[in-house]
Design a protein around this motif. Structure first.
Motif, PDB file in Angstrom:
ATOM      1  N   SER A  73       0.800  -1.220   0.000  1.00  0.00           N
ATOM      2  CA  SER A  73       0.000   0.000   0.000  1.00  0.00           C
ATOM      3  C   SER A  73       0.836   1.274   0.000  1.00  0.00           C
ATOM      4  N   ARG A  77      -2.149   6.776  -1.769  1.00  0.00           N
ATOM      5  CA  ARG A  77      -2.427   7.851  -0.822  1.00  0.00           C
ATOM      6  C   ARG A  77      -3.625   7.518   0.069  1.00  0.00           C
ATOM      7  N   TRP A  79      -6.753   4.373   0.984  1.00  0.00           N
ATOM      8  CA  TRP A  79      -7.345   3.030   0.862  1.00  0.00           C
ATOM      9  C   TRP A  79      -8.757   3.114   1.414  1.00  0.00           C
ATOM     10  N   THR A  95      -0.635   5.841   4.295  1.00  0.00           N
ATOM     11  CA  THR A  95      -1.845   5.609   3.507  1.00  0.00           C
ATOM     12  C   THR A  95      -3.066   5.930   4.354  1.00  0.00           C
TER      13      THR A  95
END
Length: 357
Positions: A73, A77, A79, A95
């Motif tokens: 990940s 930027r 999730w 993230t």
């Protein structure tokens, strides 16, 4: 300069018939259509790579070991975890995480202790990791606030209600015949056949009339199906109660479009998708007053104040008699509030709020 990369968790597509898939797939399609500011990736099972199209979307493949070693990940930027029970939440502190919470039903209709403990731990973990919480009903938003200490919600993250969209039912071929075709006027109920749905209170609604009752679900707990049949036997209507498993979308549309009324006596619901689908067609919807259902049905639905046979029979008989064209129009107007176009726009606004662009 390349656009920021964001990812939508679509791992639930492993079961396209699940309730989570019915949320994630149309949301993904609408985000793909509206997105202009991000490189959008969808995290999908291997069999679903390309399943959401090839224009405006990229894919990250889910692997079974990602439950234990989180998916990569660091290049993303943001999730978006599309379920409060998702296994797949990035560990990278760089993230940002948006978490969609569909329901906290395990707090209202407690499962066995092992399931309760597992779900609570998963929800607490995901809330702790999230930077922004979104609920699909205002009831669920209030539920998080009511149980903040238990869930580990400290108030540091924004908490917002974004109404989920509901797709229109598919247009039926004029000659479509369902796998089971009722021989009488019928009442219809839809959902996973388990105690939370409270379907065993429905068979007495067939007393004093010639209706059938059709209960359809994507999954059935066999012990609970037996309890429904026992209730039907006790009411003397066992020959007019049918439990159907994993019906097609076309069959679902056929049953909703032709039923006398739709029934949802649930003890706990995060939203109540079939309620909106029935009201889209102007059907009378008969609902419990518990959890999110009054919010979904609004003043256009009919409500059970308790689950005694006499009261439920009175509510259904009166509702069917009163359901005028004006009431049908009110049901359609209520259903019209739940638009995927608006849902996706609201989520894009959440992404922008977190990322600053």
């Amino acid at each position: 300069m390349s656009l920021p990369r964001i990812i939508l968790d679509c791992e639930v597509l492993k079961d396209r018939d699940s309730g989570f898939s019915h949320f994630t797939v149309p949301l993904a399609h609408e985000l793909i259509r509206q997105n202009q500011h991000y490189q959008l990736y969808c995290y999908v099972p291997p069999t679903e790579v390309g399943g959401l199209g090839h224009t405006g979307v990229h894919y990250l493949t889910q692997r079974s070991f990602h439950k234990y070693i989180n998916p990569p990940s660091y290049g993303f930027r943001l999730w978006h975890a599309t379920s409060q029970l998702s296994w797949y939440v990035p560990t990278s502190p760089f993230t940002k995480v948006v978490l969609t919470v569909h329901d906290l039903n395990f707090l209202h209709q407690k499962p066995d202790e092992r399931t309760y403990t597992r779900q609570l731990a998963m929800v607490r973990r995901n809330i702790k990791r999230a930077n922004y919480l979104v609920t699909i009903s205002d009831f669920v938003r209030q539920d998080i606030l009511r149980h903040a200490d238990l869930l580990g919600y400290t108030g540091r993250q924004p908490l917002r209600y974004v109404p989920r969209g509901v797709e229109a039912l598919p247009t039926l071929a004029s000659d479509h015949v369902p796998a089971y075709k009722p021989q009488r006027p019928f009442l219809f109920a839809l959902g996973t056949v388990n105690p939370k749905k409270n379907f065993h209170v429905l068979p007495p609604l067939l007393q004093g009339n010639d209706y059938e009752l059709i209960i359809a679900g994507s999954f059935t707990e066999s012990n609970y199906a037996t309890a429904i049949q026992a209730a039907a036997e006790q009411a003397g209507v066992a020959d007019r109660v049918r439990i159907l498993i994993r019906i097609s979308e076309a069959d679902k549309a056929w049953y909703i479009s032709r039923c006398l009324g739709y029934l949802q006596p649930s003890l706990a619901e995060g939203f109540g998708l079939p309620v909106v689908e029935a009201m889209q067609l102007g059907k009378p919807a008969f609902l419990s007053r518990l959890t999110s259902l009054p919010e979904v049905g609004g003043s256009a639905a009919y409500y059970f104040d308790d689950f005694s046979p006499a009261h439920m029979q009175q509510v259904v008989a009166a509702g069917l008699a009163q359901h005028s064209p004006a009431r049908a129009a009110a049901a359609k107007a209520q259903a019209g509030q739940f638009s995927w176009q608006q849902t996706a726009a609201d989520y894009l606004a959440v992404y922008k709020e977190l990322l600053g662009k």
